[in-house]
Design a protein around this motif. Structure first.
Motif, short mmCIF file in Angstrom:
data_model
loop_
_atom_site.label_atom_id
_atom_site.label_comp_id
_atom_site.label_asym_id
_atom_site.label_seq_id
_atom_site.Cartn_x
_atom_site.Cartn_y
_atom_site.Cartn_z
N GLN A 74 66.18 46.16 -52.24
CA GLN A 74 66.82 46.97 -52.80
C GLN A 74 67.81 46.12 -53.99
N ILE A 75 68.06 44.80 -53.68
CA ILE A 75 68.83 43.97 -54.29
C ILE A 75 67.93 43.32 -55.64
N ALA A 76 66.77 43.08 -55.30
CA ALA A 76 65.76 42.57 -56.20
C ALA A 76 65.48 43.53 -57.21
N GLU A 77 65.70 44.78 -56.80
CA GLU A 77 65.14 45.90 -57.97
C GLU A 77 66.27 46.20 -58.76
N ILE A 78 67.52 46.10 -58.20
CA ILE A 78 68.68 46.08 -59.19
C ILE A 78 68.52 45.03 -60.24
N GLN A 79 68.29 43.76 -59.71
CA GLN A 79 68.15 42.54 -60.84
C GLN A 79 66.80 42.74 -61.66
N TYR A 80 65.86 43.00 -61.05
CA TYR A 80 64.68 42.92 -61.89
C TYR A 80 64.67 44.05 -62.99
N ARG A 81 65.37 45.20 -62.60
CA ARG A 81 65.40 46.27 -63.67
C ARG A 81 66.00 45.68 -65.18
N ILE A 82 67.01 44.77 -64.69
CA ILE A 82 67.87 44.18 -65.85
C ILE A 82 66.92 43.05 -66.38
N LEU A 83 66.20 42.47 -65.63
CA LEU A 83 65.38 41.37 -66.30
C LEU A 83 64.31 42.15 -67.12
N PRO A 89 62.05 37.12 -69.95
CA PRO A 89 62.00 35.62 -70.22
C PRO A 89 61.65 34.69 -69.08
N ALA A 90 60.60 33.80 -69.32
CA ALA A 90 59.89 33.06 -68.17
C ALA A 90 61.07 32.15 -67.77
N GLU A 91 62.13 31.62 -68.23
CA GLU A 91 62.92 30.85 -67.63
C GLU A 91 63.94 31.47 -66.91
N VAL A 92 64.36 32.54 -67.43
CA VAL A 92 65.45 33.52 -66.54
C VAL A 92 64.94 33.75 -65.28
N LEU A 96 66.02 33.57 -61.42
CA LEU A 96 66.23 34.62 -60.81
C LEU A 96 65.57 34.65 -59.41
N ASP A 97 64.23 34.28 -59.80
CA ASP A 97 63.47 34.21 -58.38
C ASP A 97 63.94 33.22 -57.48
N LEU A 98 64.29 32.01 -57.98
CA LEU A 98 64.99 30.85 -57.06
C LEU A 98 66.01 31.62 -56.34
N LEU A 99 67.15 32.42 -57.13
CA LEU A 99 68.40 32.87 -56.26
C LEU A 99 67.82 33.68 -55.25
N LEU A 100 66.94 34.77 -55.61
CA LEU A 100 66.44 35.71 -54.54
C LEU A 100 65.51 35.08 -53.41
N THR A 101 64.97 34.06 -53.63
CA THR A 101 64.35 33.19 -52.31
C THR A 101 65.56 32.61 -51.79
N GLU A 102 66.80 31.98 -52.21
CA GLU A 102 67.72 31.58 -51.57
C GLU A 102 68.53 32.84 -50.64
N MET A 103 68.45 34.02 -51.28
CA MET A 103 68.73 35.29 -50.37
C MET A 103 68.01 35.47 -49.07
N SER A 131 73.87 38.00 -61.61
CA SER A 131 74.75 38.91 -62.83
C SER A 131 75.03 37.90 -64.05
N SER A 132 75.68 36.60 -63.53
CA SER A 132 75.98 35.78 -64.84
C SER A 132 74.71 35.17 -65.60
N LEU A 133 73.71 34.64 -64.72
CA LEU A 133 72.41 34.40 -65.42
C LEU A 133 72.12 35.57 -66.25
N LEU A 134 71.78 36.84 -66.01
CA LEU A 134 71.33 37.93 -66.71
C LEU A 134 72.28 38.01 -67.96
N PHE A 135 73.69 38.23 -67.73
CA PHE A 135 74.64 38.55 -68.76
C PHE A 135 74.50 37.16 -70.05
#
Ligand code: ADP
Ligand code: ASP
Ligand code: MG
Length: 459
Positions: A74-83, A89-92, A96-103, A131-135
């Motif tokens: 559910q978290i990944a879906e919220i973040q990936y929709r914004i991504l 963009p590849a770097e972002v 983001l993948d690193l943060l989700l792996t940490e989760m 959210s800060s990464l994406l904003f």
């Protein structure tokens, strides 16, 4: 805040809450607000709406891996929709993948050992990191130089995980030293709610703590204004979700706003006003969906100071009553009682005393980030060594907020007329000119607040 183009003549720290950064279009409206105001050099974001609640659920330690992965999904879906809306963009995407792996890593470890407070904070901090990464990326895509900076570089706290105390002097030194020199080069996007102790461990400031983070950063950087962008167009005379006749208040004094935040107006974290008072920074509260509607300005002094300004309420209050014959004509009993509560990091707000007993309320608002109980068995056991202890729950605290309340004739009559048919469990008035507070049963509080608002603030 100003609407001129560069160079900025003043500094504004702007904070956007969870609903304001819930999805791409909400974030895009926040970008409009930031870009319209060159004085906004620091942007503090909450986690996207719902993400912290999901992280809190994971932090309890979910042993069933299907269930745990569903929450992570559910978290990944919220973040990936914004991504996705940002064009992936590849770097972002990689960050983001690193943060989700940490989760995933932290939630799996907490499923095996859920009482690791340090790890809980590491997990909870990831919502704001996403959210800060994406904003920051969204601002860059809109042509604005912007960088996501890690709040933990500057937001120095003590080591109390879940409800850490900011170290104001170190924070100021770090923020001025590290962020001050780059403020005019690019917009800094950072995380609310999170900090780090002196050893670099991630800490959190308690639920709703992003407002507090923004106020602390505004103080640390000597900002002129702090703008809190949320889902309501200002601070209302009562929670508009509860009282439909509640109206936005154009201007409030620091004192009034601090009382409102302390006594439950969720729109501001209880501690938000404190740094603003210390630094004299003006605070604005407005709606990121409808910025044109204006909002509330909070300053050291407001032009109007009505006797009745607002009504706030706090649910889930615990009333702790301690009885001891040792209190009779004795000295030091209260000091001992408060020392025990302080050792357990309990903040007490309302107190009434009789000859042999003391009743006090404990607040869970703005409490531990993971929502864990404040009143632990260890604390009760320690109290029982010195007195008989009674604990009552299912209560709500109502605060009538205004000016000269303690010095105006007839206030009690007007308030208590409304409460004639209700059982008032505790009353506190007199310590502050700005409030009159009482406790009632949770089942009657909505109607009590609606009637009080009708009688004191409408018409
Ligand atoms: P954010 O996610 O932006 O931090 P919050 O949900 O924490 O937003 O705070 C905004 C909410 O505070 C509003 O939706 C409203 O229901 C609630 N609220 C409670 N009391 C008040 C009040 N007196 N004025 C405005 N909003 C209030
Ligand atoms: N994300 C945190 C919370 O939901 C902090 C905040 O939004 O203020 O409590
Ligand atoms: Mg909030």
């Amino acid at each position: 805040m100003n609407t001129q183009s560069s160079p900025p003549v003043s500094l504004t720290v702007a904070k956007f809450g969870g609903t304001s950064v819930a999805d791409f279009s909400a974030m895009d409206r926040c970008a409009d607000i930031v870009l319209a105001d060159p004085s906004v050099r620091v942007v503090v974001v909450s986690a996207s709406s719902g993400v912290t609640n999901l992280l809190v659920a994971l932090s309890a330690g979910i042993a069933d891996s299907t269930q745990r992965l569903a929450l992570l999904g559910q978290i990944a879906e919220i973040q990936y929709r914004i991504l996705d809306a940002l064009g992936r963009p590849a770097e972002v995407a990689a960050s983001l993948d690193l943060l989700l792996t940490e989760m995933d890593k932290h939630s799996a470890a907490l499923a095996l050992q859920s009482n690791d407070a340090r790890r809980v904070d590491a997990l909870l901090s990831l919502g704001e990191q996403c959210s800060s990464l994406l904003f920051a990326e969204l601002l860059r895509q809109r042509g604005e130089p912007a960088r996501s900076r890690d709040a933990r570089e500057v937001m120095r706290t003590d080591h109390h995980h879940g409800r850490a105390t900011p170290q104001v002097a170190e924070l100021a030194q770090l923020a001025q030293g590290l962020w001050g020199p780059v403020l005019n080069e690019e917009r800094t996007v950072t995380q609310g709610f999170i900090g780090a102790d002196a050893e670099g461990n991630t800490t959190t400031l308690g639920r709703g703590g992003s407002d507090y983070s923004a106020a602390l950063l505004a103080e640390a950087l000597g900002a002129d204004n702090l703008a809190i962008w949320t889902d309501v167009d200002g601070i209302y005379s009562c929670d508009p979700r509860l009282v439909s006749a509640a109206r936005p208040i154009p201007e409030l004094s620091f004192d009034e706003a601090a009382e409102m935040a302390t006594f439950g107006a969720k729109v501001l974290h209880p501690a938000t006003i404190l740094p603003a008072v210390r630094s004299g920074c003006a605070v604005f509260v407005g709606c990121s969906r409808e910025p044109e509607k204006g909002g509330t300005w909070i300053r050291s002094r407001a032009q109007l100071a009505p006797v009745f300004r607002a009504i706030a309420l706090r649910r889930n209050q615990t009333l702790l009553t301690v009885h001891s014959l040792n209190m009779l004509h004795a000295q030091g009993f209260l000091a001992e009682l408060f020392a025990i509560l302080a050792r357990h990091r309990i903040s007490v707000d309302l107190i009434t005393t009789s000859e042999v007993s003391v009743a006090l309320t404990l607040d869970s608002t703005g409490s531990d980030s993971s929502g864990r109980e404040l009143l632990t068995e260890a604390l009760l056991e320690e109290l029982r060594q010195m007195c008989r202890v009674e604990v009552e729950t299912g209560l709500s605290l109502v605060a009538v907020i205004g000016n000269r309340i303690a010095n105006t004739a007839g206030i009690g009559k007007r308030v208590f007329e409304v409460l004639e048919d209700h059982n008032i469990r505790m009353i506190c008035q007199g310590a502050s000119p700005h409030n009159l507070c009482f406790l009632v049963g949770a089942e009657e509080v909505d109607s009590v607040v609606q009637q009080l608002h009708g009688r004191l603030l409408e018409g």
